[in-house]
Write a protein that holds these residues in place. Structure first.
Motif, short mmCIF file in Angstrom:
data_model
loop_
_atom_site.label_atom_id
_atom_site.label_comp_id
_atom_site.label_asym_id
_atom_site.label_seq_id
_atom_site.Cartn_x
_atom_site.Cartn_y
_atom_site.Cartn_z
N TRP A 299 0.78 -1.17 0.06
CA TRP A 299 0.23 0.12 0.06
C TRP A 299 0.93 1.31 -0.05
N TYR A 300 1.95 1.14 0.90
CA TYR A 300 2.79 2.52 0.85
C TYR A 300 3.36 2.70 -0.42
N GLU A 301 3.93 1.53 -0.96
CA GLU A 301 4.60 1.87 -2.26
C GLU A 301 3.84 2.23 -3.41
N ARG A 302 2.71 1.74 -3.31
CA ARG A 302 1.54 2.13 -4.31
C ARG A 302 1.17 3.45 -4.31
N GLU A 303 1.05 3.94 -3.11
CA GLU A 303 0.33 5.39 -2.87
C GLU A 303 1.42 6.26 -2.80
N ALA A 304 2.88 6.36 -2.69
CA ALA A 304 3.84 6.93 -2.46
C ALA A 304 3.94 8.19 -3.07
N PRO A 305 3.37 8.42 -4.38
CA PRO A 305 3.63 9.85 -4.86
C PRO A 305 2.73 10.98 -4.06
N THR A 306 1.80 10.38 -3.17
CA THR A 306 0.90 11.15 -2.36
C THR A 306 1.40 11.13 -1.22
N LEU A 307 1.59 9.75 -0.45
CA LEU A 307 1.87 9.79 0.95
C LEU A 307 3.34 10.30 1.41
N SER A 308 4.45 10.09 0.38
CA SER A 308 5.56 10.77 0.56
C SER A 308 5.98 12.11 0.09
N ARG A 309 4.82 12.82 -0.29
CA ARG A 309 5.09 14.17 -0.88
C ARG A 309 5.93 15.11 -0.14
N TYR A 310 5.52 15.16 1.16
CA TYR A 310 6.19 15.89 2.12
C TYR A 310 6.80 15.29 3.52
#
Length: 315
Positions: A299-310
């Motif tokens: 899940w974290y890898e899939r959603e990284a573009p938004t989860l890891s933005r900041y």
């Protein structure tokens, strides 16, 4: 011997204690109360060994009393000092709850009577008060892998005179950080029964001998290394800031295998400290991450573009 030699030669770890993820030095990021108010400024430090905790709570530097003799402190400054907090206590981990007992405390009453319900994710450890009165956000401070040393102080005595200078307290070293509590030689009797320290100081603060007994207590936090020493960064005793937390030599393990002595010289007087060993571990990893399970990692890898933005490290 040097403390680094002690931990290398006589490494030992207790069979029971807190989970590994709880070990090390945490600073409080915030405490939020049931009334909707939050404190993010008080200096609050938590050092955790396998079976005991050291704790320091101080106001911001500009609100601390500068280093001076007690006799030179005003009534207002004595009251400021009376609200400092520092303690050491044994702890017990059961289920997801940590409780404390057998404490050595600067305060004469227990300001934090509730156990803590704890869970850690990443470097963030959350503590809930079971009553719902508050929740605290603690952050594990970044440290290179290093020693974990937990020594509970039994007494600090002058060798020639036999005078006891301190009873109770302890020393925790965890990688880049160390902290120490030195308890009063004799406990203060709460008079009248249930009186708080600030009330006792308001009533007895004009007695120099009593004041010296009341303030014969130290809790200090330091940063450095076993190789170069640990200069104090925060302390209930302002004069201790920037000084070495303690000499790192003069240690010896006693024949019983469960106690350690330290010979040291303070202000020209030879003294001996006797400690009970909680743990002596040469190498512990104070990891900032707790890891994902398989589904969470995907899940974290899939959603990284938004989860890891900041995202960024926060300690």
């Amino acid at each position: 011997m040097h403390l680094s030699e002690l931990v290398a030669r006589f490494a030992q770890q207790p069979a029971h204690g807190v989970p590994d993820w709880m070990l090390g030095f945490y600073k409080r990021q915030a405490i939020s109360f049931a009334d909707g108010l939050t404190d993010t400024q008080t200096h609050v430090c938590w050092f955790q060994s396998r079976n005991f905790t050291l704790d320091l709570r101080l106001p911001l530097e500009q609100h601390q009393v500068p280093a001076k003799p007690l006799a030179a402190c005003s009534v207002e400054e004595l009251q400021q000092l009376a609200n400092y907090e520092g303690w050491e206590a044994l702890c017990a981990w059961e289920g997801n709850t940590l409780s404390w007992h057998t404490d050595t405390s600067f305060q004469v009453h227990n300001r934090w009577p509730e156990p803590g319900v704890l869970k850690r994710i990443g470097n963030c450890m959350i503590e809930f008060a079971p009553s719902g009165a508050y929740v605290e956000d603690w952050r594990l401070q970044s440290s290179a892998p290093g020693a974990l040393i937990g020594l509970r102080l039994l007494e600090d005595r002058e060798l020639e005179s036999g005078i006891v200078r301190h009873r109770g307290g302890g020393l925790i070293v965890c990688g880049d950080y160390a902290a120490m509590v030195l308890g009063r030689a004799q406990p203060l009797q709460s008079e009248p029964k249930g009186a708080m320290l600030r009330d006792m100081i308001a009533r007895l603060g004009d007695d120099p001998q009593w004041l010296n007994r009341a303030f014969n207590f130290e809790t200090s936090v330091a940063r450095g290394s076993l190789a170069d020493g640990y200069p104090v960064t925060l302390s209930t005793c302002a004069a201790r800031v920037s000084q070495p937390l303690l000499p790192l030599d003069g240690f010896d393990r006693l024949e019983d295998g469960v106690h350690v002595s330290q010979r040291l010289r303070i202000d020209g007087i030879d003294r001996e400290r006797i400690f009970a060993i909680d743990t002596l571990e040469p190498l512990v990893h104070f990891a900032q991450a707790t890891g994902f399970n398989g589904d969470a990692a995907q899940w974290y890898e899939r959603e990284a573009p938004t989860l890891s933005r900041y995202t960024r490290p926060v300690v």
